[in-house]
Design a protein around this motif. Sequence first.
Motif, PDB file in Angstrom:
ATOM      1  N   CYS A   1      13.977  54.049  53.358  1.00 44.43           N
ATOM      2  CA  CYS A   1      14.247  52.876  52.546  1.00 44.43           C
ATOM      3  C   CYS A   1      12.883  52.580  51.474  1.00 44.43           C
TER       4      CYS A   1
ATOM      5  N   CYS B   1       9.352  53.943  57.082  1.00 49.23           N
ATOM      6  CA  CYS B   1      10.700  54.491  56.659  1.00 49.23           C
ATOM      7  C   CYS B   1      10.728  55.069  55.145  1.00 49.23           C
TER       8      CYS B   1
ATOM      9  N   CYS C   1      17.378  50.118  59.329  1.00 46.14           N
ATOM     10  CA  CYS C   1      17.708  50.523  58.231  1.00 46.14           C
ATOM     11  C   CYS C   1      18.998  49.757  57.656  1.00 46.14           C
TER      12      CYS C   1
ATOM     13  N   HIS D   1       8.939  47.866  58.134  1.00 48.39           N
ATOM     14  CA  HIS D   1       9.855  48.895  58.174  1.00 48.39           C
ATOM     15  C   HIS D   1       9.887  49.708  57.125  1.00 48.39           C
TER      16      HIS D   1
HETATM   17 ZN   LIG Z   1      14.796  52.398  56.875  1.00 41.63          ZN
END
Ligand SMILES: [Zn+2]
Length: 75
Positions: free
Chosen positions: A59, A56, A22, A52
């Motif tokens: 994000c 996630c 992150c 990612h």
């Molecule tokens: Zn992330």
Amino acid sequence: MDTDPKHTLGRLVGPAGPEVGCDACFDELDRYVELELAGQDADAAVPGLGAHLEGCPACREEYESLRALVGGERS
Ligand SMILES: [Zn+2]
């Protein structure tokens, strides 16, 4: 059996492929969005960031608001 947590972690994060956390994601997100909006291959420039974002939600949300912001300024 090796139960040292540091060794276990080392195996998990090993050099198997580009892994973006992150923190790194937030650092590169501006650049990633800029490249994407410029029609360039953002995934090649920032390996692992797209993956990612897929996994996630936090994000991903940041990415989408940044993209809307930057894209909005340019159109
Ligand atoms: Zn992330």
